[in-house]
Design an enzyme around this catalytic site. Sequence first.
Site, PDB file in Angstrom:
ATOM      1  N   CYS A 145       0.846  -1.197   0.000  1.00 20.59           N
ATOM      2  CA  CYS A 145       0.000   0.000   0.000  1.00 20.59           C
ATOM      3  C   CYS A 145       0.878   1.243   0.000  1.00 20.59           C
ATOM      4  CB  CYS A 145      -0.909   0.000   1.222  1.00 20.59           C
ATOM      5  SG  CYS A 145      -1.916   1.491   1.401  1.00 20.59           S
ATOM      6  N   CYS A 148      -0.307   3.982   2.450  1.00 21.26           N
ATOM      7  CA  CYS A 148      -0.063   3.645   3.853  1.00 21.26           C
ATOM      8  C   CYS A 148       1.402   3.839   4.237  1.00 21.26           C
ATOM      9  CB  CYS A 148      -0.446   2.193   4.126  1.00 21.26           C
ATOM     10  SG  CYS A 148      -2.113   1.727   3.624  1.00 21.26           S
ATOM     11  N   ASP A 149       2.320   3.460   3.354  1.00 21.98           N
ATOM     12  CA  ASP A 149       3.725   3.343   3.729  1.00 21.98           C
ATOM     13  C   ASP A 149       4.686   4.188   2.892  1.00 21.98           C
ATOM     14  OD1 ASP A 149       3.149   1.212   5.672  1.00 21.98           O
ATOM     15  OD2 ASP A 149       2.701   0.001   3.915  1.00 21.98           O
TER      16      ASP A 149
END
Length: 319
Positions: A145, A148-149
């Site tokens: 993701c 997300c990261d």
Amino acid sequence: MQYSAAARGVRLSTMETRQVDVLILGGGVAGMTAAVYAVRAGLRVTLLEENACGGLVNWTRVVENMPSYISIPGMELADRMAEQVAALGVDVEEAACIEEISLAAGDKTVVADDVRYEARAVIAATGRRPVLLDCAGDCCQVHYCAICDGSAYKGRHVLVVGGGNSGFDEALALLDTGVARVTLIEAQDRFFAAAAAQRALAAREGAVMYTSTRVTQLHGTDALESVTLTRADGSEQQLPCDGIFVFMGQEPSTQLFRGQLELDAQGYIVTDGLMATSVPGVFAAGDVRPKRYRQITTALSDGTVAALEAERYIRRTAG
């Protein structure tokens, strides 16, 4: 976790039991929509989600094809849906670990986190999960993701695995967040993303793209330092990189239901047009069932139908 028959009997006798009308497995768009409809029908509803509610929508940077929103971040859309579900009084259990499941005719039982749920109807909405990188092992710098990261890799070099729309979209998103260089690879001999996405990435400084290339080995002591790329002709290249983002497609999250429900050759739960599965009282909704189009709007539709049919089943079998 395995128990002897005697130990299992003692454990079940001391376990908390909760009786519900509808038990929803999965808190993505389909599951949360089903929860809204079921609880508004006056049913007792519990939703179990193994991670955080929202499913793959949480991994979507921006949603622009959801009626009523010109544009909305995926996480915000998921949060708004979860707030509505909670406000309606649905019992939501996130980070739920399902240990046992029995979906035979009659009452269905699910054991999760030392609670035994007995439900009159079940809606399976466990969605899909990313296809994992074979050689990833337990490397903490392999991600699935970008939203997300990706922020952790500002000014650094990352590898994106997957030449479809997701791979190209996420590669562009990574560059937008400040990643200095993105190398995108695809195992097949061509990319599968839309032509516009391919042109957009090719025009970006710091982007490199390869076809007929696979990641075959990761290198590093305490953190990822480089990877071995293998070409279709057998030649190899060691490429320094700080992180890997994998977008090789998704597969259905249906391991729970093997031996319990009819699955197709790809592992999706077989349903009819009213979301009914091979077991009376069990319905499936969203990406977990075979369908041509997997969109937020089709998940909304599936969740609606599954909940209404679950209500109808419960009313019909009452007493």
